[in-house]
Design an enzyme around this catalytic site. Structure first.
Site, mmCIF file in Angstrom:
data_model
loop_
_atom_site.group_PDB
_atom_site.id
_atom_site.type_symbol
_atom_site.label_atom_id
_atom_site.label_comp_id
_atom_site.label_asym_id
_atom_site.label_seq_id
_atom_site.Cartn_x
_atom_site.Cartn_y
_atom_site.Cartn_z
ATOM 1 N N ALA A 61 5.086 28.305 1.257
ATOM 2 C CA ALA A 61 4.716 29.573 0.612
ATOM 3 C C ALA A 61 5.067 29.492 -0.870
ATOM 4 C CB ALA A 61 5.478 30.710 1.274
ATOM 5 N N GLY A 100 5.575 26.486 5.099
ATOM 6 C CA GLY A 100 4.165 26.756 5.378
ATOM 7 C C GLY A 100 3.296 25.516 5.211
ATOM 8 N N GLU A 103 3.504 23.905 8.463
ATOM 9 C CA GLU A 103 2.769 24.754 9.423
ATOM 10 C C GLU A 103 1.251 24.575 9.247
ATOM 11 O OE1 GLU A 103 5.052 28.325 8.255
ATOM 12 O OE2 GLU A 103 5.398 28.564 10.399
ATOM 13 N N GLU A 123 12.564 27.160 6.104
ATOM 14 C CA GLU A 123 12.581 28.628 6.001
ATOM 15 C C GLU A 123 13.969 29.206 6.258
ATOM 16 O OE1 GLU A 123 10.089 26.918 7.277
ATOM 17 O OE2 GLU A 123 8.178 27.962 7.061
HETATM 18 C C1 LIG Z 1 7.454 32.644 5.204
HETATM 19 C C2 LIG Z 1 7.851 31.496 4.379
HETATM 20 C C3 LIG Z 1 7.154 30.362 4.309
HETATM 21 C C4 LIG Z 1 5.890 30.173 5.058
HETATM 22 C C5 LIG Z 1 7.602 29.230 3.473
HETATM 23 O O1 LIG Z 1 6.931 28.265 3.339
HETATM 24 S S1 LIG Z 1 9.110 29.426 2.658
HETATM 25 C C6 LIG Z 1 9.049 28.118 1.420
HETATM 26 C C7 LIG Z 1 9.367 26.831 2.043
HETATM 27 N N1 LIG Z 1 9.414 25.812 1.042
HETATM 28 C C8 LIG Z 1 10.536 25.484 0.445
HETATM 29 O O2 LIG Z 1 11.589 26.047 0.686
HETATM 30 C C9 LIG Z 1 10.425 24.335 -0.523
HETATM 31 C C10 LIG Z 1 11.334 24.567 -1.691
HETATM 32 N N2 LIG Z 1 11.226 23.466 -2.628
HETATM 33 C C11 LIG Z 1 11.891 22.303 -2.475
HETATM 34 O O3 LIG Z 1 12.573 22.026 -1.516
HETATM 35 C C12 LIG Z 1 11.745 21.337 -3.618
HETATM 36 O O4 LIG Z 1 11.394 22.034 -4.798
HETATM 37 C C13 LIG Z 1 10.676 20.236 -3.350
HETATM 38 C C14 LIG Z 1 11.202 19.321 -2.228
HETATM 39 C C15 LIG Z 1 9.306 20.807 -2.969
HETATM 40 C C16 LIG Z 1 10.506 19.380 -4.629
HETATM 41 O O5 LIG Z 1 11.777 18.929 -5.020
HETATM 42 P P1 LIG Z 1 11.975 18.133 -6.393
HETATM 43 O O6 LIG Z 1 11.013 17.003 -6.460
HETATM 44 O O7 LIG Z 1 13.429 17.821 -6.491
HETATM 45 O O8 LIG Z 1 11.538 19.138 -7.537
HETATM 46 P P2 LIG Z 1 12.068 20.608 -7.917
HETATM 47 O O9 LIG Z 1 12.938 21.174 -6.844
HETATM 48 O O10 LIG Z 1 12.623 20.519 -9.290
HETATM 49 O O11 LIG Z 1 10.713 21.437 -7.911
HETATM 50 C C17 LIG Z 1 9.655 21.072 -8.802
HETATM 51 C C18 LIG Z 1 8.923 22.319 -9.199
HETATM 52 O O12 LIG Z 1 8.255 22.835 -8.026
HETATM 53 C C19 LIG Z 1 8.559 24.217 -7.899
HETATM 54 N N3 LIG Z 1 8.475 24.578 -6.479
HETATM 55 C C20 LIG Z 1 9.055 23.961 -5.459
HETATM 56 N N4 LIG Z 1 8.762 24.561 -4.286
HETATM 57 C C21 LIG Z 1 7.962 25.598 -4.612
HETATM 58 C C22 LIG Z 1 7.315 26.613 -3.832
HETATM 59 N N5 LIG Z 1 7.447 26.665 -2.481
HETATM 60 N N6 LIG Z 1 6.578 27.523 -4.476
HETATM 61 C C23 LIG Z 1 6.427 27.483 -5.814
HETATM 62 N N7 LIG Z 1 7.015 26.534 -6.619
HETATM 63 C C24 LIG Z 1 7.769 25.614 -6.005
HETATM 64 C C25 LIG Z 1 9.949 24.338 -8.460
HETATM 65 O O13 LIG Z 1 10.253 25.676 -8.768
HETATM 66 C C26 LIG Z 1 9.842 23.447 -9.670
HETATM 67 O O14 LIG Z 1 9.144 24.161 -10.666
HETATM 68 P P3 LIG Z 1 9.506 23.994 -12.209
HETATM 69 O O15 LIG Z 1 10.940 24.406 -12.337
HETATM 70 O O16 LIG Z 1 9.285 22.541 -12.518
HETATM 71 O O17 LIG Z 1 8.557 24.906 -12.916
#
Ligand SMILES: C/C=C(\C)C(=O)SCCNC(=O)CCNC(=O)[C@H](O)C(C)(C)COP(=O)(O)OP(=O)(O)OC[C@H]1O[C@@H](n2cnc3c(N)ncnc32)[C@H](O)[C@@H]1OP(=O)(O)O
Length: 212
Positions: A61, A100, A103, A123
């Site tokens: 998400a 997601g 999923e 999540e």
């Molecule tokens: C209901 C809920 C549902 C269906 C869900 O899906 S809840 C969300 C589940 N997803 C997560 O929790 C993933 C969270 N993100 C991570 O674990 C990490 O960011 C990553 C493994 C995806 C990448 O890690 P890494 O390579 O170390 O890089 P960063 O952590 O620095 O992230 C890079 C930039 O990506 C942005 N980001 C990461 N995840 C998301 C997201 N889900 N939505 C929007 N943006 C995301 C993060 O903020 C960084 O952005 P910048 O700081 O570079 O602008």
């Protein structure tokens, strides 16, 4: 957004495009619905490959949208429309398939993972449940104990562990989109694969409820 491209072998390639991790924003959810509908209504298209731009499948998400009200199509009907497709849909997982994003991959009929991909349902670490089908599709695919482990810990698994658990069908060190396209071509024309039913857990200390 989701980009639609025709690729050789009578296939459609759907590419999620929402940098940096192709998270499921309202535009991406709508894009999946629109491009899936286009692929399904085109008689020339026999199968679909779903991937993420820049070799990142999907980070789940879009956390940037968490602060506002939910808009546009919800995840559940979006994913259900993929699972119900009568043409094979193959997920090409590179980078991450988290929350997601996993999923979404679980709603596809087949999954190919790049060897460096990471998959998981984080999540729980946000105080949420994988409520977009993850709590149903993952146990149906890999059994209740293994699914509960991933759902309750939120831990990420490597592509190799995902293969061992049965989450993905194949791991490649090449281009996952090409391997997914090969698979889609080989199964096109066959009935879409369905998940097995949810296993029923028998809990020894609970006796059946009786009506007298
Ligand atoms: C209901 C809920 C549902 C269906 C869900 O899906 S809840 C969300 C589940 N997803 C997560 O929790 C993933 C969270 N993100 C991570 O674990 C990490 O960011 C990553 C493994 C995806 C990448 O890690 P890494 O390579 O170390 O890089 P960063 O952590 O620095 O992230 C890079 C930039 O990506 C942005 N980001 C990461 N995840 C998301 C997201 N889900 N939505 C929007 N943006 C995301 C993060 O903020 C960084 O952005 P910048 O700081 O570079 O602008």
């Amino acid at each position: 957004m989701a980009r639609y491209t025709r690729i050789p072998g009578s296939l459609a390639l759907i590419t999620l495009t929402n940098p940096p991790v192709n998270a499921l924003s309202v535009a991406v959810r709508q894009g999946i619905i629109d491009t899936m509908s286009r692929a399904l209504s085109d008689p020339e298209v026999k199968g679909v490959v779903l991937c993420g731009e820049n070799r990142k499948f999907c980070g789940g998400a879009d956390i940037r949208e968490f602060a506002g009200p939910m808009k546009g199509p919800h995840l559940v009907p979006t994913f259900d429309s993929i699972e119900a497709a009568e043409k094979p849909v193959v997920a090409a997982i590179e980078g991450v398939a988290l929350g997601g994003g996993l999923e979404l991959a679980l709603a596809c009929h087949y999954r190919i993972a790049h060897v460096k991909a990471r998959l998981g349902l984080p999540e729980v670490t946000l105080g949420l449940l994988p409520a977009a089908g993850g709590t149903q599709r993952l146990p149906r695919l890999i059994g209740v104990p293994a699914a509960l482990d991933l759902i309750t810990t939120g831990r990420h698994v490597s592509a190799q562990e995902a293969l061992k658990l049965g989450i993905v069908d194949r791991v490649t060190d090449g281009d996952a989109r090409e391997v997914a396209a090969e698979l889609a071509r080989s199964v096109s024309g066959q009935a879409s694969r369905t998940l097995p039913p949810l296993p029923v857990l028998r809990v020894a200390h609970l006796s059946p409820f009786r009506l007298n």
